[in-house]
Design an enzyme around this catalytic site. Structure first.
Site, PDB file in Angstrom:
ATOM      1  N   ARG A  25       8.602  -3.607   2.019  1.00 14.79           N
ATOM      2  CA  ARG A  25       7.543  -3.150   2.918  1.00 14.79           C
ATOM      3  C   ARG A  25       6.177  -3.691   2.501  1.00 14.79           C
ATOM      4  O   ARG A  25       5.325  -3.956   3.358  1.00 14.79           O
ATOM      5  CB  ARG A  25       7.537  -1.618   2.943  1.00 14.79           C
ATOM      6  CG  ARG A  25       6.617  -1.045   4.003  1.00 14.79           C
ATOM      7  CD  ARG A  25       6.946   0.422   4.226  1.00 14.79           C
ATOM      8  NE  ARG A  25       6.133   1.017   5.278  1.00 14.79           N
ATOM      9  CZ  ARG A  25       5.307   2.050   5.074  1.00 14.79           C
ATOM     10  NH1 ARG A  25       5.190   2.579   3.870  1.00 14.79           N
ATOM     11  NH2 ARG A  25       4.626   2.554   6.083  1.00 14.79           N
ATOM     12  N   HIS A  45       3.531  -5.357   5.063  1.00 15.13           N
ATOM     13  CA  HIS A  45       2.163  -4.855   5.257  1.00 15.13           C
ATOM     14  C   HIS A  45       1.109  -5.837   4.755  1.00 15.13           C
ATOM     15  O   HIS A  45      -0.047  -5.762   5.166  1.00 15.13           O
ATOM     16  CB  HIS A  45       1.999  -3.480   4.592  1.00 15.13           C
ATOM     17  CG  HIS A  45       2.609  -2.356   5.387  1.00 15.13           C
ATOM     18  ND1 HIS A  45       2.163  -1.069   5.335  1.00 15.13           N
ATOM     19  CD2 HIS A  45       3.634  -2.360   6.277  1.00 15.13           C
ATOM     20  CE1 HIS A  45       2.882  -0.305   6.148  1.00 15.13           C
ATOM     21  NE2 HIS A  45       3.796  -1.071   6.722  1.00 15.13           N
ATOM     22  N   VAL A  84      -1.533  -8.290   8.002  1.00 14.40           N
ATOM     23  CA  VAL A  84      -2.988  -8.103   7.941  1.00 14.40           C
ATOM     24  C   VAL A  84      -3.629  -9.407   7.469  1.00 14.40           C
ATOM     25  O   VAL A  84      -3.657  -9.705   6.280  1.00 14.40           O
ATOM     26  CB  VAL A  84      -3.348  -6.928   7.009  1.00 14.40           C
ATOM     27  CG1 VAL A  84      -4.852  -6.703   6.991  1.00 14.40           C
ATOM     28  CG2 VAL A  84      -2.624  -5.662   7.464  1.00 14.40           C
ATOM     29  N   GLY A 138      -2.491 -12.355   7.507  1.00 10.05           N
ATOM     30  CA  GLY A 138      -1.565 -13.286   6.864  1.00 10.05           C
ATOM     31  C   GLY A 138      -1.087 -12.844   5.493  1.00 10.05           C
ATOM     32  O   GLY A 138      -1.608 -11.897   4.899  1.00 10.05           O
ATOM     33  N   ASP A 144      -1.328 -13.021   2.184  1.00  7.15           N
ATOM     34  CA  ASP A 144      -2.328 -13.519   1.243  1.00  7.15           C
ATOM     35  C   ASP A 144      -2.583 -12.541   0.101  1.00  7.15           C
ATOM     36  O   ASP A 144      -3.598 -12.648  -0.597  1.00  7.15           O
ATOM     37  CB  ASP A 144      -3.648 -13.796   1.992  1.00  7.15           C
ATOM     38  CG  ASP A 144      -4.207 -12.535   2.649  1.00  7.15           C
ATOM     39  OD1 ASP A 144      -3.554 -11.465   2.551  1.00  7.15           O
ATOM     40  OD2 ASP A 144      -5.289 -12.611   3.263  1.00  7.15           O
ATOM     41  N   ASN A 178      -1.072   2.774   5.248  1.00  7.04           N
ATOM     42  CA  ASN A 178      -0.768   2.573   3.828  1.00  7.04           C
ATOM     43  C   ASN A 178      -1.022   3.789   2.940  1.00  7.04           C
ATOM     44  O   ASN A 178      -0.331   3.988   1.941  1.00  7.04           O
ATOM     45  CB  ASN A 178      -1.595   1.400   3.277  1.00  7.04           C
ATOM     46  CG  ASN A 178      -1.217   0.069   3.904  1.00  7.04           C
ATOM     47  OD1 ASN A 178      -0.076  -0.107   4.353  1.00  7.04           O
ATOM     48  ND2 ASN A 178      -2.158  -0.860   3.957  1.00  7.04           N
ATOM     49  N   HIS A 198      14.577  -0.117   7.447  1.00  9.09           N
ATOM     50  CA  HIS A 198      14.698   1.271   7.588  1.00  9.09           C
ATOM     51  C   HIS A 198      16.093   1.656   7.277  1.00  9.09           C
ATOM     52  O   HIS A 198      16.404   2.816   7.309  1.00  9.09           O
ATOM     53  CB  HIS A 198      14.245   1.646   8.979  1.00  9.09           C
ATOM     54  CG  HIS A 198      12.759   1.637   8.972  1.00  9.09           C
ATOM     55  ND1 HIS A 198      11.988   1.850  10.059  1.00  9.09           N
ATOM     56  CD2 HIS A 198      11.917   1.461   7.958  1.00  9.09           C
ATOM     57  CE1 HIS A 198      10.734   1.776   9.702  1.00  9.09           C
ATOM     58  NE2 HIS A 198      10.679   1.536   8.436  1.00  9.09           N
ATOM     59  N   THR A 199      16.917   0.722   6.983  1.00  5.81           N
ATOM     60  CA  THR A 199      18.219   1.156   6.490  1.00  5.81           C
ATOM     61  C   THR A 199      18.183   1.412   4.994  1.00  5.81           C
ATOM     62  O   THR A 199      19.169   1.834   4.438  1.00  5.81           O
ATOM     63  CB  THR A 199      19.317   0.138   6.804  1.00  5.81           C
ATOM     64  OG1 THR A 199      18.884  -1.096   6.304  1.00  5.81           O
ATOM     65  CG2 THR A 199      19.592   0.025   8.260  1.00  5.81           C
ATOM     66  N   THR A 224      23.286   5.958   4.954  1.00  7.04           N
ATOM     67  CA  THR A 224      23.302   4.985   3.860  1.00  7.04           C
ATOM     68  C   THR A 224      21.879   4.572   3.505  1.00  7.04           C
ATOM     69  O   THR A 224      21.482   3.445   3.738  1.00  7.04           O
ATOM     70  CB  THR A 224      24.073   3.698   4.245  1.00  7.04           C
ATOM     71  OG1 THR A 224      23.487   3.186   5.456  1.00  7.04           O
ATOM     72  CG2 THR A 224      25.524   3.942   4.444  1.00  7.04           C
ATOM     73  N   ASP A 283      22.684  -2.331   5.583  1.00  2.03           N
ATOM     74  CA  ASP A 283      23.749  -2.608   6.543  1.00  2.03           C
ATOM     75  C   ASP A 283      23.309  -2.245   7.956  1.00  2.03           C
ATOM     76  O   ASP A 283      22.161  -1.906   8.205  1.00  2.03           O
ATOM     77  CB  ASP A 283      25.057  -1.927   6.133  1.00  2.03           C
ATOM     78  CG  ASP A 283      24.944  -0.428   6.232  1.00  2.03           C
ATOM     79  OD1 ASP A 283      24.047   0.061   6.935  1.00  2.03           O
ATOM     80  OD2 ASP A 283      25.756   0.256   5.609  1.00  2.03           O
TER      81      ASP A 283
HETATM   82  C1  HEM Z   1       8.351  -2.166  14.060  1.00  2.00           C
HETATM   83  C2  HEM Z   1       7.334  -1.507  13.600  1.00  2.00           C
HETATM   84  C3  HEM Z   1       7.382  -0.669  12.367  1.00  2.00           C
HETATM   85  C4  HEM Z   1       6.934   0.618  12.278  1.00  2.00           C
HETATM   86  C5  HEM Z   1       6.276   1.431  13.390  1.00  2.00           C
HETATM   87  C6  HEM Z   1       7.205   1.057  10.940  1.00  2.00           C
HETATM   88  C7  HEM Z   1       6.874   2.316  10.460  1.00  2.00           C
HETATM   89  C8  HEM Z   1       7.277   2.823   9.247  1.00  2.00           C
HETATM   90  C9  HEM Z   1       7.029   4.168   8.781  1.00  2.00           C
HETATM   91  C10 HEM Z   1       6.222   5.228   9.516  1.00  2.00           C
HETATM   92  C11 HEM Z   1       7.635   4.303   7.578  1.00  2.00           C
HETATM   93  C12 HEM Z   1       7.641   5.562   6.694  1.00  2.00           C
HETATM   94  C13 HEM Z   1       6.371   5.567   5.866  1.00  2.00           C
HETATM   95  C14 HEM Z   1       6.116   6.918   5.217  1.00  2.00           C
HETATM   96  O1  HEM Z   1       6.728   7.911   5.597  1.00  2.00           O
HETATM   97  O2  HEM Z   1       5.264   6.968   4.312  1.00  2.00           O
HETATM   98  C15 HEM Z   1       8.257   3.044   7.268  1.00  2.00           C
HETATM   99  C16 HEM Z   1       8.980   2.785   6.129  1.00  2.00           C
HETATM  100  C17 HEM Z   1       9.490   1.556   5.809  1.00  2.00           C
HETATM  101  N1  HEM Z   1       9.307   0.384   6.508  1.00  2.00           N
HETATM  102 FE1  HEM Z   1       8.570   0.225   8.375  1.00  2.00          FE
HETATM  103  N2  HEM Z   1       7.808   0.060  10.250  1.00  2.00           N
HETATM  104  C18 HEM Z   1       7.940  -1.025  11.069  1.00  2.00           C
HETATM  105  C19 HEM Z   1       8.463  -2.259  10.750  1.00  2.00           C
HETATM  106  C20 HEM Z   1       8.910  -2.610   9.494  1.00  2.00           C
HETATM  107  C21 HEM Z   1       9.231  -3.957   9.065  1.00  2.00           C
HETATM  108  C22 HEM Z   1       9.078  -5.197   9.918  1.00  2.00           C
HETATM  109  C23 HEM Z   1       9.660  -3.858   7.763  1.00  2.00           C
HETATM  110  C24 HEM Z   1      10.126  -4.922   6.811  1.00  2.00           C
HETATM  111  C25 HEM Z   1      10.431  -6.155   7.148  1.00  2.00           C
HETATM  112  C26 HEM Z   1       9.606  -2.468   7.386  1.00  2.00           C
HETATM  113  C27 HEM Z   1      10.005  -1.955   6.181  1.00  2.00           C
HETATM  114  C28 HEM Z   1       9.958  -0.611   5.846  1.00  2.00           C
HETATM  115  C29 HEM Z   1      10.608  -0.074   4.671  1.00  2.00           C
HETATM  116  C30 HEM Z   1      11.460  -0.851   3.706  1.00  2.00           C
HETATM  117  C31 HEM Z   1      10.309   1.288   4.632  1.00  2.00           C
HETATM  118  C32 HEM Z   1      10.711   2.303   3.556  1.00  2.00           C
HETATM  119  C33 HEM Z   1       9.694   2.183   2.429  1.00  2.00           C
HETATM  120  C34 HEM Z   1       9.936   3.105   1.247  1.00  2.00           C
HETATM  121  O3  HEM Z   1      10.873   3.901   1.254  1.00  2.00           O
HETATM  122  O4  HEM Z   1       9.120   2.986   0.294  1.00  2.00           O
HETATM  123  N3  HEM Z   1       9.127  -1.760   8.452  1.00  2.00           N
HETATM  124  N4  HEM Z   1       8.015   2.150   8.285  1.00  2.00           N
END
Ligand code: HEM
Ligand SMILES: *[C@@H]1O[C@H](CO)[C@@H](O)[C@H](O)[C@H]1NC(C)=O
Ligand SMILES: *[C@@H]1O[C@H](CO)[C@@H](O)[C@H](O)[C@H]1NC(C)=O
Ligand SMILES: *[C@@H]1O[C@H](CO)[C@@H](O)[C@H](O)[C@H]1NC(C)=O
Ligand SMILES: *[C@@H]1O[C@H](CO)[C@@H](O)[C@H](O)[C@H]1NC(C)=O
Ligand SMILES: *[C@@H]1O[C@H](CO)[C@@H](O)[C@H](O)[C@H]1NC(C)=O
Length: 322
Positions: A63, A67, A71, A73, A75, A95, A197-198, A245, A250
């Site tokens: 993530r 992030h 923002v 690029g 960088d 963030n 999100h998996t 999971t 997956d």
């Molecule tokens: C499509 C739009 C997206 C939205 C609206 C979104 C939103 C979120 C939100 C709200 C969370 C939970 C944050 C929290 O509760 O503090 C999250 C977690 C996460 N997001 Fe996204 N996300 C998006 C796309 C992505 C993309 C493109 C990636 C990676 C390529 C990603 C990777 C992750 C990961 C790995 C987590 C879990 C992080 C952790 O457990 O530390 N997300 N996201």
């Protein structure tokens, strides 16, 4: 004869031009081959050690790259602490209290500095760590293109607006990704999972609206989440982004969307009668298509507006400019 000679020359020029387009944004897989041959193994060892200590950190590292890239690029701007002259991105809305993994980045960067001082950028570190996390958690692999340099500034305002919130509807998600040059397919593959999100966790405050106010959600699923996430309070209670999971890479994420069991409003938007439904169905059904498209999308995301050449710098400490 002369005409066909010209034609061959024309083809050669076309080919050379095509090949140079391949190294999109002047990033190359072998960028550190002679200047820091151990760069890739140092990052990988650091990532594996960190995941062995805490599985979730793999998701958190992935993530960070997302992030960072969205923002201005890829960088390394996300990693900068606040200074007297600017407020950094760490406390921007998407963030604050949410992104994590900065200490792991610092540890890996210290090892890189010891092996090859001033050579490997923080932005590249994030790109490599994202790939290594995905691979270690059972996902696909890809060649990471390298040569990004680090910014000397950060933008909290851009972080507020460029990273889509979990309340986004489908058209907002599509325009947010398309503003970064990313397609529908990239959106579903990355989110689906890139949001990877998996493999991660989300806080109650991020999905409360979805489990109380939305109708496109399985009711027993909503009830089970409401137990730990009341209408008010307990904002930071965690739920798995993929309930069955949480810590493996997956395609269950997509199957859950088909059953109206997306945790975030924005997740379920990907399967809610719109233009992305077909991709969700496809990935639910075909892991190899998902892995292939995910890998391609990660390379594309990693290519967003890198600083190259003499732009920016190679930060010694990822938290501050040199
Ligand atoms: C499509 C739009 C997206 C939205 C609206 C979104 C939103 C979120 C939100 C709200 C969370 C939970 C944050 C929290 O509760 O503090 C999250 C977690 C996460 N997001 Fe996204 N996300 C998006 C796309 C992505 C993309 C493109 C990636 C990676 C390529 C990603 C990777 C992750 C990961 C790995 C987590 C879990 C992080 C952790 O457990 O530390 N997300 N996201
Ligand atoms: C190991 O993970 C815990 C969180 O589970 C964290 O507090 C600690 O700093 C980590 N240790 C190392 C060496 O990364
Ligand atoms: C960030 O979170 C902290 C709590 O950890 C809070 O005190 C602060 O006001 C938040 N900052 C912003 C800008 O929301
Ligand atoms: C980002 O959003 C937060 C919360 O709405 C706000 O306090 C802050 O002023 C915004 N920062 C910038 C630079 O736009
Ligand atoms: C989607 O969200 C945007 C931004 O919040 C809003 O302007 C738009 O009207 C919404 N579109 C639909 C179809 O609900
Ligand atoms: C749910 O809807 C109610 C009524 O419209 C609103 O007051 C509340 O803020 C919404 N809750 C969330 C978390 O979005």
């Amino acid at each position: 004869m002369a005409a066909s000679g010209y034609f061959c020359f024309f083809l050669l020029v076309l080919f050379a031009f095509g090949a140079s387009l391949e190294v999109n944004g002047k990033l190359y897989p072998n960028y550190y081959k002679s200047t820091c041959p151990k760069a890739l193994s140092i990052v990988q060892e650091g990532v594996v050690a960190a995941i062995k200590n805490e599985t979730r950190i793999g998701a958190s590292l992935l993530r960070l790259h997302f992030h960072d890239c969205f923002v201005n690029g890829c960088d390394g701007s996300l990693l900068l602490d606040d200074t007297g002259s600017f407020v950094g991105e760490k406390t921007a809305v998407p963030n604050n209290n949410s992104v994590r993994g900065f200490n792991v980045v610092d540890n890996i960067k210290a090892k890189l500095e010891k092996a090859c001082p001033g050579v490997v950028s923080c932005a590249d570190l994030l790109a490599i760590a994202a790939r290594d996390s995905v691979v270690y958690l059972g996902g696909p692999s890809w060649q990471v293109r390298l040569g990004r340099r680090d910014s000397t500034t950060a933008s909290r305002a851009a972080a507020n607006t460029s990273i889509p919130p979990p309340t986004s509807n489908l058209s907002a998600l599509i325009s947010s990704f398309s503003a970064q040059g990313l397609s529908l397919k990239d959106l579903v593959a990355l989110s689906g999972f890139g949001r990877s999100h998996t493999i991660g966790l989300a806080r109650c405050i991020q999905f409360r609206g979805h489990i109380y106010n939305d109708t496109n959600i399985d009711s027993s699923f909503a009830n089970s989440l409401q137990r730990n996430c009341p209408k008010t309070g307990n904002d930071n209670a965690l739920a798995n982004l993929d309930l069955q999971t949480p810590f493996s890479f997956d395609k269950l994420y997509y199957n859950n969307l088909l059953k109206k069991k997306g945790l975030l409003h924005s997740d379920q938007e990907l399967f809610n009668g719109g233009s992305t439904d077909r991709l969700v169905k496809k990935y639910a059904d075909d892991t190899s298509a998902f892995f292939k498209d995910f890998s391609k999308a990660m390379v594309k995301m990693g290519n967003i507006k890198p600083l190259t050449g003499k732009a920016g710098q190679i930060r010694i400490n990822c938290r501050k400019m040199n």
